[in-house]
Design a protein around this motif. Sequence first.
Motif, mmCIF file in Angstrom:
data_model
loop_
_atom_site.group_PDB
_atom_site.id
_atom_site.type_symbol
_atom_site.label_atom_id
_atom_site.label_comp_id
_atom_site.label_asym_id
_atom_site.label_seq_id
_atom_site.Cartn_x
_atom_site.Cartn_y
_atom_site.Cartn_z
ATOM 1 N N ARG A 80 0.817 -1.209 0.000
ATOM 2 C CA ARG A 80 0.000 0.000 0.000
ATOM 3 C C ARG A 80 0.856 1.266 0.000
ATOM 4 O O ARG A 80 0.555 2.258 0.648
ATOM 5 N N ARG A 81 1.941 1.223 -0.735
ATOM 6 C CA ARG A 81 2.836 2.361 -0.921
ATOM 7 C C ARG A 81 3.231 2.399 -2.398
ATOM 8 O O ARG A 81 3.335 1.377 -3.048
ATOM 9 N N GLY A 82 3.478 3.582 -2.891
ATOM 10 C CA GLY A 82 3.905 3.707 -4.281
ATOM 11 C C GLY A 82 2.810 3.347 -5.257
ATOM 12 O O GLY A 82 2.978 2.433 -6.067
ATOM 13 N N TRP A 83 1.698 4.053 -5.195
ATOM 14 C CA TRP A 83 0.565 3.685 -6.034
ATOM 15 C C TRP A 83 0.852 3.909 -7.514
ATOM 16 O O TRP A 83 0.214 3.304 -8.375
ATOM 17 N N ALA A 84 1.802 4.786 -7.825
ATOM 18 C CA ALA A 84 2.170 4.965 -9.235
ATOM 19 C C ALA A 84 2.777 3.671 -9.787
ATOM 20 O O ALA A 84 2.498 3.274 -10.929
ATOM 21 N N TRP A 85 3.592 2.993 -8.984
ATOM 22 C CA TRP A 85 4.149 1.706 -9.400
ATOM 23 C C TRP A 85 3.051 0.652 -9.514
ATOM 24 O O TRP A 85 3.095 -0.210 -10.400
ATOM 25 N N ALA A 86 2.074 0.718 -8.602
ATOM 26 C CA ALA A 86 0.976 -0.248 -8.653
ATOM 27 C C ALA A 86 0.167 -0.077 -9.934
ATOM 28 O O ALA A 86 -0.207 -1.057 -10.580
ATOM 29 N N VAL A 87 -0.089 1.172 -10.316
ATOM 30 C CA VAL A 87 -0.830 1.420 -11.555
ATOM 31 C C VAL A 87 0.012 1.023 -12.769
ATOM 32 O O VAL A 87 -0.504 0.421 -13.719
ATOM 33 N N ALA A 88 1.303 1.350 -12.747
ATOM 34 C CA ALA A 88 2.179 0.959 -13.852
ATOM 35 C C ALA A 88 2.248 -0.561 -13.983
ATOM 36 O O ALA A 88 2.241 -1.101 -15.100
ATOM 37 N N GLY A 89 2.305 -1.256 -12.852
ATOM 38 C CA GLY A 89 2.313 -2.716 -12.887
ATOM 39 C C GLY A 89 1.016 -3.291 -13.416
ATOM 40 O O GLY A 89 1.013 -4.278 -14.150
ATOM 41 N N ALA A 90 -0.097 -2.662 -13.067
ATOM 42 C CA ALA A 90 -1.390 -3.132 -13.562
ATOM 43 C C ALA A 90 -1.511 -2.897 -15.065
ATOM 44 O O ALA A 90 -2.056 -3.734 -15.792
ATOM 45 N N ILE A 91 -0.989 -1.777 -15.553
ATOM 46 C CA ILE A 91 -1.029 -1.512 -16.989
ATOM 47 C C ILE A 91 -0.123 -2.485 -17.734
ATOM 48 O O ILE A 91 -0.483 -3.005 -18.795
ATOM 49 N N ALA A 92 1.043 -2.764 -17.176
ATOM 50 C CA ALA A 92 1.932 -3.746 -17.798
ATOM 51 C C ALA A 92 1.296 -5.132 -17.781
ATOM 52 O O ALA A 92 1.405 -5.892 -18.746
ATOM 53 N N ALA A 97 -0.559 -10.233 -19.403
ATOM 54 C CA ALA A 97 -1.485 -11.298 -19.005
ATOM 55 C C ALA A 97 -2.866 -10.666 -18.891
ATOM 56 O O ALA A 97 -3.268 -10.208 -17.827
ATOM 57 N N THR A 98 -3.583 -10.612 -19.977
ATOM 58 C CA THR A 98 -4.780 -9.790 -20.103
ATOM 59 C C THR A 98 -5.847 -10.038 -19.035
ATOM 60 O O THR A 98 -6.309 -9.076 -18.429
ATOM 61 N N PRO A 99 -6.282 -11.275 -18.736
ATOM 62 C CA PRO A 99 -7.332 -11.425 -17.729
ATOM 63 C C PRO A 99 -6.922 -10.912 -16.348
ATOM 64 O O PRO A 99 -7.671 -10.182 -15.702
ATOM 65 N N ALA A 100 -5.735 -11.281 -15.919
ATOM 66 C CA ALA A 100 -5.261 -10.808 -14.614
ATOM 67 C C ALA A 100 -5.018 -9.314 -14.635
ATOM 68 O O ALA A 100 -5.273 -8.610 -13.658
ATOM 69 N N GLY A 101 -4.548 -8.796 -15.749
ATOM 70 C CA GLY A 101 -4.284 -7.371 -15.869
ATOM 71 C C GLY A 101 -5.538 -6.530 -15.827
ATOM 72 O O GLY A 101 -5.552 -5.447 -15.239
ATOM 73 N N VAL A 102 -6.610 -7.006 -16.440
ATOM 74 C CA VAL A 102 -7.878 -6.271 -16.418
ATOM 75 C C VAL A 102 -8.384 -6.165 -14.985
ATOM 76 O O VAL A 102 -8.741 -5.075 -14.510
ATOM 77 N N PHE A 103 -8.399 -7.275 -14.275
ATOM 78 C CA PHE A 103 -8.887 -7.247 -12.900
ATOM 79 C C PHE A 103 -7.963 -6.448 -11.992
ATOM 80 O O PHE A 103 -8.426 -5.733 -11.108
ATOM 81 N N ALA A 104 -6.655 -6.544 -12.198
ATOM 82 C CA ALA A 104 -5.717 -5.774 -11.382
ATOM 83 C C ALA A 104 -5.891 -4.282 -11.624
ATOM 84 O O ALA A 104 -5.858 -3.486 -10.682
ATOM 85 N N LEU A 105 -6.087 -3.886 -12.875
ATOM 86 C CA LEU A 105 -6.281 -2.468 -13.181
ATOM 87 C C LEU A 105 -7.566 -1.949 -12.587
ATOM 88 O O LEU A 105 -7.618 -0.822 -12.061
ATOM 89 N N ILE A 106 -8.616 -2.742 -12.614
ATOM 90 C CA ILE A 106 -9.889 -2.329 -12.006
ATOM 91 C C ILE A 106 -9.739 -2.197 -10.498
ATOM 92 O O ILE A 106 -10.221 -1.243 -9.892
ATOM 93 N N LEU A 107 -9.042 -3.124 -9.872
ATOM 94 C CA LEU A 107 -8.910 -3.118 -8.415
ATOM 95 C C LEU A 107 -7.961 -2.042 -7.906
ATOM 96 O O LEU A 107 -8.136 -1.543 -6.803
ATOM 97 N N VAL A 108 -6.954 -1.705 -8.694
ATOM 98 C CA VAL A 108 -6.021 -0.654 -8.260
ATOM 99 C C VAL A 108 -6.712 0.673 -8.387
ATOM 100 O O VAL A 108 -6.669 1.509 -7.552
#
Length: 108
Positions: A80-92, A97-108
Amino acid sequence: MDKQWIPTLAGVLEIVASVCALIGGLVLAFICAVINTVPDIQDDPEVPLELLTAMFGTLSGLVLLGGLVCLVGGIAAIRRRGWAWAVAGAIAALFLATPAGVFALILV
């Protein structure tokens, strides 16, 4: 205040996507190495060996780099630190890995 499960789940999804991407990148690097060592491919004049090597090498490098971004983003989301990295990781993860990436991007 209670810790919510949503950032943790997003981080886990990003880490899963990163593991898949890292394995895929290593497979692509292995294919690149095998292409350069098979004598039948090296002797065939119709096979563009330099092009194949450059293509697989570049692709494996990009996938490995994206996997590392996903890994750092997943760790940042779990901590729960560095949310810019979390968003960048979700976009990557969305591209790797499209299914996991879609859900990760929605959740972040």
